[in-house]
Design a protein around this motif. Structure first.
Motif, mmCIF file in Angstrom:
data_model
loop_
_atom_site.group_PDB
_atom_site.id
_atom_site.type_symbol
_atom_site.label_atom_id
_atom_site.label_comp_id
_atom_site.label_asym_id
_atom_site.label_seq_id
_atom_site.Cartn_x
_atom_site.Cartn_y
_atom_site.Cartn_z
ATOM 1 N N PRO A 57 -0.837 8.549 15.690
ATOM 2 C CA PRO A 57 -1.619 8.531 14.447
ATOM 3 C C PRO A 57 -0.961 7.715 13.328
ATOM 4 C CG PRO A 57 -1.448 10.770 15.283
ATOM 5 C CD PRO A 57 -0.549 9.927 16.124
ATOM 6 N N VAL A 58 0.367 7.753 13.258
ATOM 7 C CA VAL A 58 1.061 6.966 12.228
ATOM 8 C C VAL A 58 0.889 5.478 12.498
ATOM 9 C CG1 VAL A 58 3.329 6.397 11.254
ATOM 10 C CG2 VAL A 58 2.706 8.786 11.636
ATOM 11 N N VAL A 59 1.000 5.084 13.763
ATOM 12 C CA VAL A 59 0.786 3.675 14.134
ATOM 13 C C VAL A 59 -0.649 3.266 13.805
ATOM 14 C CG1 VAL A 59 0.613 2.063 16.083
ATOM 15 C CG2 VAL A 59 2.567 3.606 15.914
ATOM 16 N N PHE A 60 -1.600 4.143 14.114
ATOM 17 C CA PHE A 60 -3.010 3.865 13.835
ATOM 18 C C PHE A 60 -3.240 3.570 12.353
ATOM 19 C CE2 PHE A 60 -7.063 5.788 12.405
ATOM 20 C CZ PHE A 60 -7.942 4.910 13.002
ATOM 21 N N PHE A 61 -2.729 4.442 11.483
ATOM 22 C CA PHE A 61 -2.933 4.240 10.043
ATOM 23 C C PHE A 61 -2.116 3.067 9.506
ATOM 24 C CE2 PHE A 61 -4.894 8.418 10.282
ATOM 25 C CZ PHE A 61 -5.991 8.236 9.439
ATOM 26 N N LYS A 62 -0.964 2.809 10.091
ATOM 27 C CA LYS A 62 -0.182 1.633 9.689
ATOM 28 C C LYS A 62 -0.947 0.353 10.032
ATOM 29 C CE LYS A 62 4.662 3.119 9.769
ATOM 30 N NZ LYS A 62 5.965 2.942 10.458
ATOM 31 N N MET A 63 -1.570 0.337 11.219
ATOM 32 C CA MET A 63 -2.364 -0.832 11.615
ATOM 33 C C MET A 63 -3.495 -1.080 10.620
ATOM 34 S SD MET A 63 -3.037 -0.806 15.662
ATOM 35 C CE MET A 63 -1.766 -1.206 16.824
ATOM 36 N N LEU A 64 -4.183 -0.012 10.243
ATOM 37 C CA LEU A 64 -5.297 -0.171 9.311
ATOM 38 C C LEU A 64 -4.810 -0.578 7.926
ATOM 39 C CD1 LEU A 64 -7.547 2.659 10.618
ATOM 40 C CD2 LEU A 64 -7.910 0.224 10.818
ATOM 41 N N LEU A 65 -3.623 -0.141 7.562
ATOM 42 C CA LEU A 65 -3.022 -0.579 6.305
ATOM 43 C C LEU A 65 -2.736 -2.082 6.362
ATOM 44 C CD1 LEU A 65 -1.825 0.061 3.516
ATOM 45 C CD2 LEU A 65 0.319 0.664 4.672
ATOM 46 N N VAL A 66 -2.234 -2.552 7.498
ATOM 47 C CA VAL A 66 -1.995 -3.992 7.692
ATOM 48 C C VAL A 66 -3.314 -4.750 7.572
ATOM 49 C CG1 VAL A 66 -1.329 -5.749 9.402
ATOM 50 C CG2 VAL A 66 0.091 -3.725 9.094
ATOM 51 N N GLY A 67 -4.364 -4.210 8.183
ATOM 52 C CA GLY A 67 -5.681 -4.835 8.091
ATOM 53 C C GLY A 67 -6.177 -4.896 6.667
ATOM 54 N N TYR A 68 -5.988 -3.805 5.937
ATOM 55 C CA TYR A 68 -6.418 -3.740 4.535
ATOM 56 C C TYR A 68 -5.670 -4.769 3.693
ATOM 57 C CZ TYR A 68 -7.210 -1.883 -0.148
ATOM 58 O OH TYR A 68 -7.548 -1.751 -1.465
ATOM 59 N N LEU A 69 -4.359 -4.828 3.869
ATOM 60 C CA LEU A 69 -3.529 -5.738 3.069
ATOM 61 C C LEU A 69 -3.800 -7.211 3.368
ATOM 62 C CD1 LEU A 69 -0.135 -3.826 3.254
ATOM 63 C CD2 LEU A 69 -1.611 -4.055 1.254
ATOM 64 N N ASN A 70 -4.281 -7.487 4.574
ATOM 65 C CA ASN A 70 -4.516 -8.880 4.977
ATOM 66 C C ASN A 70 -5.993 -9.229 5.095
ATOM 67 O OD1 ASN A 70 -1.718 -10.122 5.677
ATOM 68 N ND2 ASN A 70 -1.666 -8.038 6.470
ATOM 69 N N ASN A 71 -6.853 -8.362 4.566
ATOM 70 C CA ASN A 71 -8.302 -8.601 4.587
ATOM 71 C C ASN A 71 -8.850 -8.850 5.991
ATOM 72 O OD1 ASN A 71 -8.783 -8.437 1.714
ATOM 73 N ND2 ASN A 71 -7.642 -10.356 1.574
ATOM 74 N N ILE A 72 -8.389 -8.065 6.937
ATOM 75 C CA ILE A 72 -8.876 -8.177 8.320
ATOM 76 C C ILE A 72 -9.804 -7.002 8.568
ATOM 77 C CG2 ILE A 72 -8.228 -8.241 10.758
ATOM 78 C CD1 ILE A 72 -5.427 -9.216 9.802
ATOM 79 N N ALA A 165 -10.918 1.360 -0.686
ATOM 80 C CA ALA A 165 -10.731 1.838 0.689
ATOM 81 C C ALA A 165 -12.081 2.142 1.331
ATOM 82 C CB ALA A 165 -9.847 3.080 0.704
ATOM 83 N N SER A 166 -12.996 2.728 0.563
ATOM 84 C CA SER A 166 -14.339 3.033 1.095
ATOM 85 C C SER A 166 -15.063 1.765 1.504
ATOM 86 C CB SER A 166 -15.169 3.769 0.043
ATOM 87 O OG SER A 166 -14.546 4.963 -0.328
ATOM 88 N N ALA A 167 -14.968 0.739 0.678
ATOM 89 C CA ALA A 167 -15.618 -0.537 0.991
ATOM 90 C C ALA A 167 -15.010 -1.130 2.257
ATOM 91 C CB ALA A 167 -15.468 -1.505 -0.180
ATOM 92 N N TYR A 168 -13.692 -1.019 2.388
ATOM 93 C CA TYR A 168 -13.009 -1.556 3.568
ATOM 94 C C TYR A 168 -13.443 -0.821 4.835
ATOM 95 C CZ TYR A 168 -9.292 -2.904 6.776
ATOM 96 O OH TYR A 168 -8.596 -3.366 7.872
ATOM 97 N N VAL A 169 -13.536 0.503 4.755
ATOM 98 C CA VAL A 169 -13.962 1.303 5.906
ATOM 99 C C VAL A 169 -15.386 0.938 6.320
ATOM 100 C CG1 VAL A 169 -14.487 3.653 6.672
ATOM 101 C CG2 VAL A 169 -12.373 3.190 5.441
ATOM 102 N N ASP A 170 -16.264 0.716 5.347
ATOM 103 C CA ASP A 170 -17.635 0.287 5.650
ATOM 104 C C ASP A 170 -17.636 -1.044 6.391
ATOM 105 O OD1 ASP A 170 -18.644 2.546 4.476
ATOM 106 O OD2 ASP A 170 -19.138 1.579 2.558
ATOM 107 N N GLU A 171 -16.781 -1.969 5.950
ATOM 108 C CA GLU A 171 -16.674 -3.276 6.617
ATOM 109 C C GLU A 171 -16.187 -3.107 8.051
ATOM 110 O OE1 GLU A 171 -14.216 -5.925 4.299
ATOM 111 O OE2 GLU A 171 -15.343 -5.478 2.472
ATOM 112 N N LEU A 172 -15.221 -2.222 8.256
ATOM 113 C CA LEU A 172 -14.707 -1.966 9.605
ATOM 114 C C LEU A 172 -15.806 -1.417 10.504
ATOM 115 C CD1 LEU A 172 -11.212 -0.329 8.982
ATOM 116 C CD2 LEU A 172 -11.627 -2.472 10.164
ATOM 117 N N ASP A 173 -16.541 -0.441 9.983
ATOM 118 C CA ASP A 173 -17.625 0.161 10.772
ATOM 119 C C ASP A 173 -18.710 -0.860 11.101
ATOM 120 O OD1 ASP A 173 -16.417 2.618 10.906
ATOM 121 O OD2 ASP A 173 -17.457 3.422 9.162
#
Length: 201
Positions: A57-72, A165-173
């Motif tokens: 779970p920590v790796v999972f959230f770290k990955m999403l943090l990387v995605g957020y920081l790099n607009n992926i 964060a909400s906007a980012y999650v919507d983009e991911l979905d």
């Protein structure tokens, strides 16, 4: 004499990921000040005690943090990015020869937690980053890409990042290849309720 660089691949290499990432690297600094241990307890109810191990779970959230920081905002692109970056590999605790999880694993884990729990935990991760001064303003790229930043007071800054964060999650979905229908989501939630009741104590 003019130099010309040529690569001569070796059969074996003796190299350490620790040595390849500079001491002042952003992700190295982020890793040293970010304690995400609370995620294990917060997500424990979504996992059984048998079967294959899930993504950490920590790796999972770290990955999403990387995605957020790099607009992926694509799971497939996120895994490709994380695989190619030495500093991100170190941040995720994946060595040079280790294969990162499949992009579908990232999508399915997000669906496993459900939107509400996932968003709540992701916002908490972002709050911790803001509190440590590691994230400033709406989605900024860690590299050199220019994106919109926020120059408001710190109290407003956290609010804006957390809302983003909400906007980012919507983009991911939206970009996810693994979408869950409402009916399927209800079945999963019903299964979780049954599991909680059945395995009480």
């Amino acid at each position: 004499m003019q130099g010309r660089q040529r690569i001569h691949p070796k059969l074996f290499y003796q190299v350490s990921l620790e040595d390849l990432v500079p001491a002042d690297n952003y992700y190295r600094r982020l890793s040293s000040c970010l304690d995400l241990g609370f995620l294990y307890k917060a997500t424990a109810r979504f996992y059984g005690t048998e079967g294959q191990e899930s993504i950490d779970p920590v790796v999972f959230f770290k990955m999403l943090l990387v995605g957020y920081l790099n607009n992926i905002n694509s799971d497939r692109k996120l895994i490709a990015f994380c695989s190619n970056c030495l500093d991100v590999r170190l941040f995720l605790n994946y060595d040079l020869d280790e294969v990162l999880p499949w992009h579908s694993t990232v999508s399915r884990t997000r669906q496993l937690y459900g939107e509400e729990v996932f968003l709540q935990l992701f916002r908490e991760v972002l709050r911790l980053c803001v509190g440590k001064g590691m994230v400033r303003g709406k989605r900024q790229a860690v590299d050199s890409a220019f994106v919109k930043a926020n120059a408001s007071m710190d109290s407003l800054l956290e609010k804006e990042v957390v809302e983003d964060a909400s906007a980012y999650v919507d983009e991911l979905d939206e970009g996810s290849e693994f979408k869950v229908t409402t009916a399927r989501k209800k079945l999963v939630e019903r299964h979780h309720r049954w599991k909680e009741e059945e395995y009480k104590g």
